[in-house]
Design an enzyme around this catalytic site. Structure first.
Site, PDB file in Angstrom:
ATOM      1  N   CYS A  12       0.662  -1.031  -0.011  1.00 42.86           N
ATOM      2  CA  CYS A  12       0.266  -0.100  -0.066  1.00 42.86           C
ATOM      3  C   CYS A  12       0.748   1.344   0.019  1.00 42.86           C
ATOM      4  CB  CYS A  12      -0.852  -0.032   1.339  1.00 42.86           C
ATOM      5  SG  CYS A  12      -1.844  -1.229   1.493  1.00 42.86           S
ATOM      6  N   GLY A  38      -0.946   0.602  -5.171  1.00 39.36           N
ATOM      7  CA  GLY A  38      -2.450  -0.091  -4.869  1.00 39.36           C
ATOM      8  C   GLY A  38      -2.755   0.651  -5.366  1.00 39.36           C
ATOM      9  N   ASN A 112       1.148   1.218   5.628  1.00 41.33           N
ATOM     10  CA  ASN A 112       1.349   0.055   5.162  1.00 41.33           C
ATOM     11  C   ASN A 112       2.364  -0.792   5.171  1.00 41.33           C
ATOM     12  OD1 ASN A 112       3.062  -0.356   2.223  1.00 41.33           O
ATOM     13  ND2 ASN A 112       4.504   0.872   2.525  1.00 41.33           N
ATOM     14  N   GLY A 113       2.019  -2.589   4.738  1.00 42.69           N
ATOM     15  CA  GLY A 113       3.307  -3.290   4.979  1.00 42.69           C
ATOM     16  C   GLY A 113       1.690  -4.546   5.760  1.00 42.69           C
ATOM     17  N   CYS A 246      13.560  -3.051   2.657  1.00 48.03           N
ATOM     18  CA  CYS A 246      12.513  -3.918   1.541  1.00 48.03           C
ATOM     19  C   CYS A 246      13.157  -3.379  -0.008  1.00 48.03           C
ATOM     20  CB  CYS A 246      11.132  -4.185   0.974  1.00 48.03           C
ATOM     21  SG  CYS A 246      11.183  -4.854  -0.768  1.00 48.03           S
ATOM     22  N   TYR A 252      11.994  -3.101  -8.025  1.00 48.26           N
ATOM     23  CA  TYR A 252      10.633  -3.038  -8.628  1.00 48.26           C
ATOM     24  C   TYR A 252       9.662  -2.117  -8.141  1.00 48.26           C
ATOM     25  CZ  TYR A 252       5.724  -4.663 -10.581  1.00 48.26           C
ATOM     26  OH  TYR A 252       4.466  -4.997 -10.785  1.00 48.26           O
TER      27      TYR A 252
HETATM   28  S1  SF4 Z   1      13.387  -7.893   0.153  1.00 48.84           S
HETATM   29 FE1  SF4 Z   1      11.854  -9.847  -0.340  1.00 48.84          FE
HETATM   30  S2  SF4 Z   1      11.373 -10.619   1.863  1.00 48.84           S
HETATM   31 FE2  SF4 Z   1      12.165  -8.288   1.979  1.00 48.84          FE
HETATM   32  S3  SF4 Z   1      10.729  -6.938   2.820  1.00 48.84           S
HETATM   33 FE3  SF4 Z   1      10.940  -6.823   0.729  1.00 48.84          FE
HETATM   34  S4  SF4 Z   1       9.975  -8.678  -0.968  1.00 48.84           S
HETATM   35 FE4  SF4 Z   1       9.751  -8.494   0.987  1.00 48.84          FE
END
Ligand code: SF4
Length: 467
Positions: A12, A38, A112-113, A246, A252
């Site tokens: 989100c 989203g 978000n999460g 992340c 991406y």
């Molecule tokens: S790196 Fe991979 S496992 Fe870690 S939060 Fe991002 S998508 Fe999820």
């Protein structure tokens, strides 16, 4: 026996403003720039200092917030949310911000999460008498706050946050305050900015540029910001914090014009393409990127190899992202509707096709096919992420383990399945190098390596590893 998990796969975007007379309008524009995070639902809650009022609905920002819907949203503070959820977690009731009213005041929440202990906490809260109105894990925080014995809201929130495990960037708004919290690992991006005397908070800095706000800094892991008429104060709610942002946000998810922890997303992706040129140098005639998120990496690859970058693939911008279509059938239809190969560019050529990731392999197979059908003589696929072998528990829909093509297949087996002439994934070390890092400290690589920054609860594991 814990209840069945619902609504875990979500990603989100959140946006908040405090101290601006056009708070709701700014939130609208902020959410619009976060729409890529989203598309299934969106909402805004505004405070005029005395009461909270909200509008929410399923659909895109521009569809939900009509001129009519916006006209009553008056106030100096607002929070907003764009939501992505799987079919099980969709529905109007799960669209955020969630708004709660009680005898002591109102509370709005935007999240978000993904919490990895949401079901565990829900089970306990229900045993104590809580009744949940949504299947979203976000609501857990509201119940914890209301059940906390502390007299001050700030302490109620801090105590409740310390019980949550997983990824969370929360905006919590009352009639007079905006609170901003980030989990102890800082898994999701969240930044603070200002617009004159007003404060703004957003999942991505691209939202600041759109509303004309100035970036101040990123929210720290385990930090609780409290913004009210006295200004801004920062406190820690977690004793121990270890940053693990992340890496998929860079690869991406985030917009190329956003900066995360001072690193521009486009630049990071371009560096990944340059690194791939070192790890997979091919003799080819053209380099093309899968639009939109792989174009930066493709430019990097082309720049580093000297092979010309060409627009070999065209995207129909009016179709949603394949990655977030809920079913296999829809995904396949989505790919067909979404991309076309440019015959004039690829016919008779050896093509290097740069993509950001391979999740299930369906999309890659289809794109390789498109290029070959358009006359490409060779298609070399280079991927700017390492193989995704494990599910994400923190809010990015990488699917269950059994659906991940790399979970039980070698690179060669995947190459064969997608019909490419060669297939190369960037190495973990190469990806970290592209991010300007020597090791992996400070980053989550759970879906690539299987090493997750938090404990994963058994019922969550069961959901993602279902057979
Ligand atoms: S790196 Fe991979 S496992 Fe870690 S939060 Fe991002 S998508 Fe999820």
């Amino acid at each position: 026996m814990l209840p069945e998990i619902k609504g875990l796969n979500e990603e989100c975007g959140i946006f908040g403003v405090f101290g601006h007379q056009d708070a709701a309008q700014l939130t609208y524009y902020g959410l619009h720039s976060l729409q890529h995070r989203g598309q299934e639902g969106t909402g805004i809650v505004v405070s005029d200092g005395k009461k909270l009022k909200g509008v929410k609905g399923e659909g895109l920002v521009a569809e939900v917030f009509t001129t009519d819907a916006m006209k009553d949203l008056e106030g100096n503070a607002a929070i907003g949310h764009v939501r992505y959820a799987t079919a099980g977690g969709g529905g109007y009731e799960n669209v955020q911000p969630l708004l709660f009213h009680s005898q002591t005041g109102s509370l709005a929440l935007a999240h978000n999460g993904n919490l990895v202990n949401a079901n565990y906490l829900k089970y306990q809260l229900e045993a104590q008498g809580s009744i949940f109105q949504t299947s979203s894990d976000t609501e857990v925080l509201a119940h914890l706050i209301r059940r906390s014995g502390f007299p001050q809201l700030k302490d109620q929130v801090k105590n409740s946050l310390s019980m949550l495990k997983g990824a969370y960037a929360y905006l919590i708004m009352t009639e007079t305050e905006l609170m901003v919290a980030l989990d102890p690992h800082g898994l999701r991006p969240l930044s603070l900015g200002c617009l004159g005397d007003a404060y703004v908070v957003a999942s991505e800095t691209c939202a600041f540029d759109v509303v004309g706000a100035e970036y101040i800094r990123d929210i720290m892991p385990g930090e609780l910001l409290i913004i009210n008429e006295n200004g801004l104060t920062s406190e820690k709610f977690a004793i121990s914090t270890t940053k693990a942002i992340c890496t998929m946000e860079y690869i991406y998810f985030s917009r190329p014009d956003s900066n995360i922890q001072g690193i521009n997303v486009h630049t990071a992706r371009k560096n990944m393409g340059k690194q791939l040129a070192v790890e997979a140098p091919f003799e080819a005639d053209v380099v093309t990127g899968v639009p939109d998120s792989s174009i930066s990496a493709a430019i990097g690859y082309a720049e580093a190899t000297g092979i010309p970058y060409e627009m070999g693939l065209i995207k129909n911008k009016y179709v949603g992202r394949t990655f977030i279509q809920p079913s296999q059938t829809l995904r396949e239809q989505g790919v067909k509707m979404k991309l076309s190969a440019v015959r004039g560019v690829v016919e008779g050529k050896r093509v290097v096709m740069v993509d950001d990731s391979i999740v299930r392999g369906t999309t890659s197979r289809r794109i390789v096919n498109l290029l070959k059908e358009a006359g490409a003589t060779e298609v070399h696929v280079v991927i700017s992420s390492p193989p995704i072998k494990n599910p994400c528990f923190y809010g990015i829909d990488t699917s269950t383990k059994e659906e991940l093509i790399a979970s039980d297949k070698s690179v060669e087996q995947i190459r064969e399945l997608i019909g490419a002439d060669s297939l190369t994934f960037i190495s973990v070390e190469g990806m970290m190098k592209a991010l300007g890092q020597e090791g992996t400290n400070g980053y989550c690589l759970g879906c690539f390596t299987g090493n997750y920054p938090t404990e994963i609860y058994p019922d969550t594991l069961q959901y993602y590893y279902q057979k």
